[in-house]
Write a protein that holds these residues in place. Structure first.
Motif, mmCIF file in Angstrom:
data_model
loop_
_atom_site.group_PDB
_atom_site.id
_atom_site.type_symbol
_atom_site.label_atom_id
_atom_site.label_comp_id
_atom_site.label_asym_id
_atom_site.label_seq_id
_atom_site.Cartn_x
_atom_site.Cartn_y
_atom_site.Cartn_z
ATOM 1 N N ALA A 797 0.776 -1.257 0.008
ATOM 2 C CA ALA A 797 0.035 -0.190 -0.144
ATOM 3 C C ALA A 797 0.818 1.364 0.037
ATOM 4 O O ALA A 797 0.387 2.492 -0.553
ATOM 5 C CB ALA A 797 -0.958 0.008 1.180
ATOM 6 N N ALA A 798 2.138 1.068 0.601
ATOM 7 C CA ALA A 798 2.961 2.402 0.759
ATOM 8 C C ALA A 798 3.694 2.737 -0.681
ATOM 9 O O ALA A 798 4.472 3.551 -0.410
ATOM 10 C CB ALA A 798 3.849 2.131 1.755
ATOM 11 N N GLY A 799 3.643 1.906 -1.783
ATOM 12 C CA GLY A 799 4.294 2.180 -2.979
ATOM 13 C C GLY A 799 5.469 0.766 -3.349
ATOM 14 O O GLY A 799 5.884 1.050 -4.485
ATOM 15 N N ALA A 800 5.528 0.136 -2.783
ATOM 16 C CA ALA A 800 6.691 -1.098 -2.809
ATOM 17 C C ALA A 800 5.992 -2.364 -3.673
ATOM 18 O O ALA A 800 6.236 -3.262 -3.490
ATOM 19 C CB ALA A 800 7.329 -1.256 -1.551
ATOM 20 N N HIS A 801 4.827 -1.956 -4.328
ATOM 21 C CA HIS A 801 4.159 -3.254 -4.974
ATOM 22 C C HIS A 801 4.897 -3.998 -5.982
ATOM 23 O O HIS A 801 4.873 -5.120 -6.073
ATOM 24 C CB HIS A 801 2.871 -2.354 -5.770
ATOM 25 C CG HIS A 801 3.173 -1.377 -6.531
ATOM 26 N ND1 HIS A 801 3.114 -0.107 -5.922
ATOM 27 C CD2 HIS A 801 3.329 -1.202 -7.981
ATOM 28 C CE1 HIS A 801 3.476 0.781 -7.059
ATOM 29 N NE2 HIS A 801 3.707 0.223 -8.312
ATOM 30 N N ALA A 802 5.713 -3.234 -6.763
ATOM 31 C CA ALA A 802 6.526 -3.952 -7.528
ATOM 32 C C ALA A 802 7.613 -4.957 -7.021
ATOM 33 O O ALA A 802 7.763 -5.926 -7.454
ATOM 34 C CB ALA A 802 7.577 -2.914 -8.480
ATOM 35 N N ALA A 803 8.186 -4.446 -5.994
ATOM 36 C CA ALA A 803 9.206 -5.039 -5.249
ATOM 37 C C ALA A 803 8.319 -6.372 -4.583
ATOM 38 O O ALA A 803 8.927 -7.443 -4.513
ATOM 39 C CB ALA A 803 10.015 -4.428 -4.251
ATOM 40 N N VAL A 804 7.221 -6.262 -4.129
ATOM 41 C CA VAL A 804 6.614 -7.225 -3.062
ATOM 42 C C VAL A 804 5.926 -8.344 -4.191
ATOM 43 O O VAL A 804 6.053 -9.456 -3.858
ATOM 44 C CB VAL A 804 5.382 -6.595 -2.625
ATOM 45 C CG1 VAL A 804 4.330 -7.630 -2.034
ATOM 46 C CG2 VAL A 804 5.702 -5.774 -1.279
ATOM 47 N N TRP A 805 5.797 -7.777 -5.529
ATOM 48 C CA TRP A 805 5.418 -8.989 -6.299
ATOM 49 C C TRP A 805 6.226 -9.662 -6.913
ATOM 50 O O TRP A 805 6.535 -11.034 -7.088
ATOM 51 C CB TRP A 805 4.697 -8.158 -7.771
ATOM 52 C CG TRP A 805 4.575 -9.400 -8.631
ATOM 53 C CD1 TRP A 805 5.104 -9.178 -10.003
ATOM 54 C CD2 TRP A 805 3.681 -10.470 -8.751
ATOM 55 N NE1 TRP A 805 4.687 -10.564 -10.550
ATOM 56 C CE2 TRP A 805 4.026 -11.129 -9.923
ATOM 57 C CE3 TRP A 805 2.581 -10.899 -7.555
ATOM 58 C CZ2 TRP A 805 3.207 -12.347 -10.001
ATOM 59 C CZ3 TRP A 805 2.090 -12.115 -7.963
ATOM 60 C CH2 TRP A 805 2.399 -12.714 -9.186
ATOM 61 N N THR A 806 7.592 -9.006 -7.079
ATOM 62 C CA THR A 806 8.825 -9.880 -7.279
ATOM 63 C C THR A 806 9.051 -10.898 -6.361
ATOM 64 O O THR A 806 9.295 -12.238 -6.421
ATOM 65 C CB THR A 806 10.045 -8.915 -7.476
ATOM 66 O OG1 THR A 806 9.772 -7.794 -8.582
ATOM 67 C CG2 THR A 806 11.539 -9.702 -7.905
ATOM 68 N N ALA A 807 8.833 -10.323 -4.961
ATOM 69 C CA ALA A 807 9.023 -11.182 -3.946
ATOM 70 C C ALA A 807 8.112 -12.365 -3.782
ATOM 71 O O ALA A 807 8.440 -13.584 -3.758
ATOM 72 C CB ALA A 807 9.076 -10.563 -2.512
ATOM 73 N N LEU A 808 6.672 -12.196 -4.023
ATOM 74 C CA LEU A 808 5.645 -13.090 -3.956
ATOM 75 C C LEU A 808 5.899 -14.090 -4.978
ATOM 76 O O LEU A 808 5.393 -15.367 -4.944
ATOM 77 C CB LEU A 808 4.409 -12.409 -3.742
ATOM 78 C CG LEU A 808 4.275 -11.575 -2.521
ATOM 79 C CD1 LEU A 808 2.768 -10.923 -2.185
ATOM 80 C CD2 LEU A 808 4.485 -12.714 -1.109
ATOM 81 N N ALA A 809 6.241 -13.497 -6.161
ATOM 82 C CA ALA A 809 6.281 -14.724 -7.568
ATOM 83 C C ALA A 809 7.346 -15.607 -7.277
ATOM 84 O O ALA A 809 7.303 -16.704 -7.620
ATOM 85 C CB ALA A 809 6.911 -13.889 -8.685
ATOM 86 N N GLN A 810 8.390 -15.591 -6.119
ATOM 87 C CA GLN A 810 9.118 -16.607 -5.476
ATOM 88 C C GLN A 810 8.526 -17.211 -4.439
ATOM 89 O O GLN A 810 8.731 -18.421 -4.350
ATOM 90 C CB GLN A 810 10.467 -15.811 -5.182
ATOM 91 C CG GLN A 810 11.358 -15.148 -6.096
ATOM 92 C CD GLN A 810 11.684 -16.042 -7.414
ATOM 93 O OE1 GLN A 810 12.170 -17.239 -7.198
ATOM 94 N NE2 GLN A 810 11.703 -15.732 -8.729
ATOM 95 N N ALA A 811 7.873 -16.395 -3.720
ATOM 96 C CA ALA A 811 7.451 -17.452 -2.524
ATOM 97 C C ALA A 811 6.344 -18.125 -2.561
ATOM 98 O O ALA A 811 6.375 -19.153 -1.895
ATOM 99 C CB ALA A 811 6.900 -16.073 -1.446
ATOM 100 N N VAL A 812 5.166 -17.758 -3.456
ATOM 101 C CA VAL A 812 3.836 -18.306 -3.513
ATOM 102 C C VAL A 812 4.296 -19.817 -4.068
ATOM 103 O O VAL A 812 3.631 -20.501 -3.497
ATOM 104 C CB VAL A 812 3.027 -17.418 -4.468
ATOM 105 C CG1 VAL A 812 1.887 -18.684 -5.086
ATOM 106 C CG2 VAL A 812 2.738 -16.299 -3.922
ATOM 107 N N PRO A 813 5.042 -19.792 -5.052
ATOM 108 C CA PRO A 813 5.120 -21.559 -5.380
ATOM 109 C C PRO A 813 5.792 -22.231 -4.352
ATOM 110 O O PRO A 813 5.662 -23.830 -4.233
ATOM 111 C CB PRO A 813 6.464 -21.256 -6.481
ATOM 112 C CG PRO A 813 6.090 -19.984 -7.151
ATOM 113 C CD PRO A 813 6.056 -19.113 -5.869
ATOM 114 N N LEU A 814 6.485 -22.039 -3.737
ATOM 115 C CA LEU A 814 7.075 -22.481 -2.314
ATOM 116 C C LEU A 814 6.076 -22.868 -1.234
ATOM 117 O O LEU A 814 6.360 -23.836 -0.474
ATOM 118 C CB LEU A 814 8.376 -21.863 -1.527
ATOM 119 C CG LEU A 814 9.548 -21.531 -2.471
ATOM 120 C CD1 LEU A 814 10.478 -20.775 -1.831
ATOM 121 C CD2 LEU A 814 10.151 -22.920 -2.827
ATOM 122 N N LEU A 815 4.950 -22.154 -1.234
ATOM 123 C CA LEU A 815 4.074 -22.375 -0.269
ATOM 124 C C LEU A 815 2.603 -22.696 -0.706
ATOM 125 O O LEU A 815 1.795 -23.251 0.198
ATOM 126 C CB LEU A 815 3.675 -20.936 0.437
ATOM 127 C CG LEU A 815 5.071 -20.221 1.203
ATOM 128 C CD1 LEU A 815 4.448 -18.768 1.438
ATOM 129 C CD2 LEU A 815 5.338 -20.837 2.264
#
Length: 875
Positions: A797-815
């Protein structure tokens, strides 16, 4: 005998009986003389020092008796009895004693005093019930006067809450015998119980022992026997519900209502409908139960039913929305249709199953729904997902899809660190800083004091010694005895605040400082230093300054004093400081700290200037500058299982980093850059705030050290500072941030969010590594997913959406759950954050396993968000 002196003498003996006997025999003139002298005597005694004040506290009960008997006006006596220095008495015994000396006062005078004492009562402090009971010092006397004189006590919540707490105490001491029936204040207190603040603790007290009743239990019993009007209790509960308050404040009254077991005809349906929009959760639950009971008895008309359901549906709690939907679904069609508009707010909830049920109920009631309500349903339906919107349109007519609101993400801006204070340039300024508490530790402040101490000692040590004499006399015992500062777990050789004080001691009194240093060094009973290498490095830097002053030597300047809030030392400033030293060799740890604090970008012209330095340290500095600063250690990351003590949280796997020093670095630096995880208790330190400015240009190496300590050391402020540092940022940095995100305290998790945003704003957040760290550390049960989700949502929400998406693109398959595997709790919420980040970032991607999860049947949040995410990144 002089009356004044006689009273003072008997006070001093501490005999209550002797004093009371004397007071009863005083004439009116004697009492006036005592009244004139007593306040002045008390004030003089208060100013006579600690021992006199302590003795005054011991004699407080006798001073109270003298004032109560001799002061003339009720206001004078009330003020006297409320003096803070006279409050240290046993309140019940004091009340009996004071009442004995007031017995000859006129009735109206005592009534006046009672009213004044009641008005002066203040609420007991928050805390446990028993601590609150112990704080009732003024209540007993006020209550005794009210009872004896029969005066109507003025309105004061503190008087009511005091009565409740004293009643709790009496119940506890009664061994099961009821105490309320014969309570002479009960009739005064009963109507006020439902109005006063601060009564909930006592009313909610549950003795938990057979034979003992709570106040609520006794009130119910008294209502059964007629001693207390039952209707007054019911009406009082309703008035309290209507007044509002949180669950703790209203809970006892909910209990009272339930235990009174009112008949359906006694339920005030209008009032219960009125409390639904804003009451606490226990009151809402009670109101819902009672309204449904009234409905079964035919006492709830359709209009009030619709109002009640509407109020429930607009509350924020999902359980109340669900209750509204169920209530409408259970009603006959004509009655349910009258409240169908209450389903509109449920269409906006993010719980797919609840939203789907609301649509199902609306469709069932569509044939019975008036046009105005049909229009409200169609308008709310525009925000539904396509499938639900089409089902609603089939029953209510065309439902257009709402235009999505444009989403503008805020720009990322790092939160700057506070600027450094200017250097200390005078003895007076240094002395003033040393007089201030050195805790909590602020590295920049302590560096500033240390630098000022060194430079002022070199300029004029005698003037500095003279200027620090008040500090020396105030902060160290005299005569000085070094053994007073040496203990088995002494902090005087480890805590940085104490080490800084020892630096000043070594300036003022080198001989005493040498004695203390020797004892600390030789004390075999002291525990070994358990601090990690980084903190030991800080300690050594302060110790070498102590040693310098103990040798009666000085240096013109410290090399490593930071020039930037991050801890960096400007390279040109460092060369200039070396030039001030000329041929003098610097202190070794100070020199190495300065090298660690060099920025990663160095002006080549400084190398030429450094090569002209005449000292051996100058040549070492020139070589370091020529190489572009110190090399980075080798950082490796691993997951592993470690044997931890039973009292420590045992993860399936833990993330750790190893450090290996490059060749050629000096021994102390090689020690800093050597790290390997250990079994048993992990490393810990309360001083991690010092670590970021130790190596501000080697972020990943610093993160490796923090990763070892953060799970057991609590505060994560160092992670925020780490984000402002320089140097590579990889999986160790990412893992450190994930550990900070997992902190149990919301305020500390907010610091992790700030660190993430800062790195993202600088363009230095290792987002893919962050995602891998989240996935592996959640799978290994080192961190809790629900805590991580909150921080990721905040930074999105504070503006780091691109970085969060990059992170979750790696995290979600693991979870994601494998076929047949139970989904991990919280995964649906994580996918919700992923949807938001992907939409804001405009992401187009493929997540392994997501399509298969989205294709599963079901209406759970996980399946729903998997479909949304798959749709968002596949469009």
């Amino acid at each position: 005998m002089n009356a004044v002196q006689g009273v003072l003498d008997r006070i001093e003996t501490g005999s209550v009986t002797s004093l009371v006997t004397l007071l009863h025999g005083l004439t009116d003139d004697d009492k006036r003389a005592v009244a004139r002298h007593l306040p002045t005597h008390l004030n003089e005694r208060r100013r006579a020092g600690f021992e006199a004040e302590r003795r005054l506290w011991e004699l407080a009960a006798l001073y109270r008796l003298a004032g109560a008997a001799c002061l003339s006006g009720a206001e004078q006596v009330a003020s006297w009895l409320n003096r803070r220095e006279l409050s240290g008495v046993e309140p019940k015994a004091d009340a009996i004693q004071v009442m004995s000396v007031l017995a000859n006062r006129p009735l109206e005078w005592r009534r006046d005093l009672a009213v004044r004492l009641v008005r002066r009562l203040r609420p007991a402090p928050t805390g446990s019930t028993w601590r609150r009971v112990e704080s009732l010092r003024a209540w007993d006397l006020a209550a005794a006067l009210v009872i004896e004189t029969g005066v109507e006590p003025p309105e004061n919540d503190a008087f009511v809450s005091g009565w409740v707490l004293r009643t709790v105490e009496r119940q506890w001491m009664s061994n099961g015998t009821p105490v309320l029936a014969d309570d002479r204040l009960l009739d005064h207190m009963l109507p006020r119980l439902f109005q006063a603040a601060g009564v909930a603790d006592g009313l909610g007290w549950d003795p938990g022992l057979e034979g003992r009743q709570s106040i609520v239990g006794e009130l119910v019993e008294l209502a059964r026997t007629g001693r207390v009007p039952r209707q007054a209790l019911l009406e009082g509960c309703v008035s309290r519900f209507l007044a509002g308050g949180d669950a703790a404040e209203t809970g006892p009254f909910v209990t009272l209502w339930r235990e009174l077991k009112p008949e359906a005809a006694e339920i005030p349906v209008t009032e219960f409908v009125r409390v639904l929009p804003s009451a606490s959760s226990p009151v809402v639950q009670l109101a819902l139960e009672e309204l449904r009971r009234a409905e079964s008895a035919g006492a709830l008309d359709t209009e009030l039913f619709a109002e009640a359901v509407q109020a429930l549906a607009y509350r924020p709690e999902k359980k109340n929305m669900a209750a509204a939907v169920k209530w409408i679904a259970d009603a006959p069609p004509a009655r349910g249709a009258a409240a169908v508009a209450a389903l509109a707010p449920v269409f906006d909830v993010e719980t797919p199953s609840l939203r789907e049920r609301a649509v199902r109920v609306a469709v069932k009631l569509a044939p019975h729904t008036a046009e105005l309500d049909r229009e409200a349903i169609r308008e709310a339906g525009t925000r539904l997902p396509t499938g639900l919107r089409e089902r609603l349109a089939a029953a209510f007519g065309t439902v257009d899809e709402a235009e999505p609101d444009p989403v503008a993400a805020p720009a990322l801006t790092p939160t700057p660190l506070p600027a450094l204070a200017r250097p200390i340039v005078s003895v007076a300024e240094l002395a003033a800083e040393l007089e201030q508490p050195l805790w909590p530790q602020e590295p920049a402040r302590m560096e500033r004091i240390l630098s000022g101490l060194v430079e002022l000692a070199h300029e004029d040590r005698d003037a500095l010694v003279e200027g620090l004499q008040p500090w020396w006399q105030t902060n160290w015992r005299h005569p000085f005895e070094a053994r007073n500062y040496v203990y088995g777990i002494s902090s005087f050789d480890e805590d940085i605040g104490f080490l800084l004080s020892r630096c000043a001691l070594a300036v003022v009194s080198p001989a005493n400082s040498r004695e203390l240093t020797a004892l600390l060094h030789d004390d075999s009973s002291r525990w070994p230093n358990s601090e990690p290498a980084l903190q030991r490095f800080v300690q050594q830097r302060f110790r070498e300054v102590i040693s310098l002053f103990e040798r009666n030597e000085t240096v013109p300047v410290l090399l490593a004093t930071p020039t930037a809030p991050t801890g960096h030392v400007d390279a040109a400033t460092l060369v200039a400081r070396m030039e001030r030293l000329k041929v003098t060799e610097p202190l070794e740890y100070d020199f190495l700290q300065a090298l660690l604090r060099l920025p990663r970008r160095i002006d080549p012209e400084l190398v030429v200037r450094a090569e002209r330095l005449p000292s051996e340290a100058g040549r070492r500095l020139a070589a370091c500058l020529r190489a572009g600063g110190l090399p980075d250690p080798v950082v490796t990351w691993e997951l592993g299982a470690f044997d931890r003590p039973a009292s420590y949280h045992q993860s399936l796997q833990e993330a750790h980093a190893r450090l290996a020093p490059p060749e050629g670095v000096p021994g102390p630096l090689a020690e800093l850059w050597t790290l390997a995880p250990k079994t048993g208790y992990p490393a810990s330190s309360r001083n991690t705030v010092w670590w970021p400015p130790i190596m501000p240009s080697h972020r990943e190496a610093l993160a490796a050290h923090l990763l070892e300590c953060l799970p057991s050391s609590g505060p994560v402020e160092a992670v925020t500072a780490l984000a402002h540092n320089d140097g590579p940022a990889g999986i160790a940095t990412a893992s450190t941030i994930v550990i900070a995100m997992n902190h149990p305290t919301p305020a500390q998790r907010a610091l992790a969010a700030d660190a993430t945003l800062t790195l993202a704003a600088y363009g230095e957040l290792p987002a893919a590594d962050l995602g891998r760290a989240v996935g592996h550390m959640v799978r290994g049960e080192q961190v809790k997913l629900n805590r991580i989700i909150g921080v990721l949502d905040e930074v999105t929400a504070a503006g780091a959406h691109a970085a969060v998406w990059t992170a979750l693109a790696q995290a979600v398959p693991l979870l994601l759950p494998a076929p047949g595997e139970k989904p991990r709790p919280g995964l649906g919420e994580l996918l919700k954050v992923a949807v938001r980040a992907a939409e804001l970032a405009g992401a187009r991607d493929e997540i392994p396993g997501l399509a298969e999860l989205a294709a599963r049947k079901g209406s759970s949040l996980l399946i729903h968000e998997a479909r949304r995410l798959h749709e968002a990144i596949s469009a």
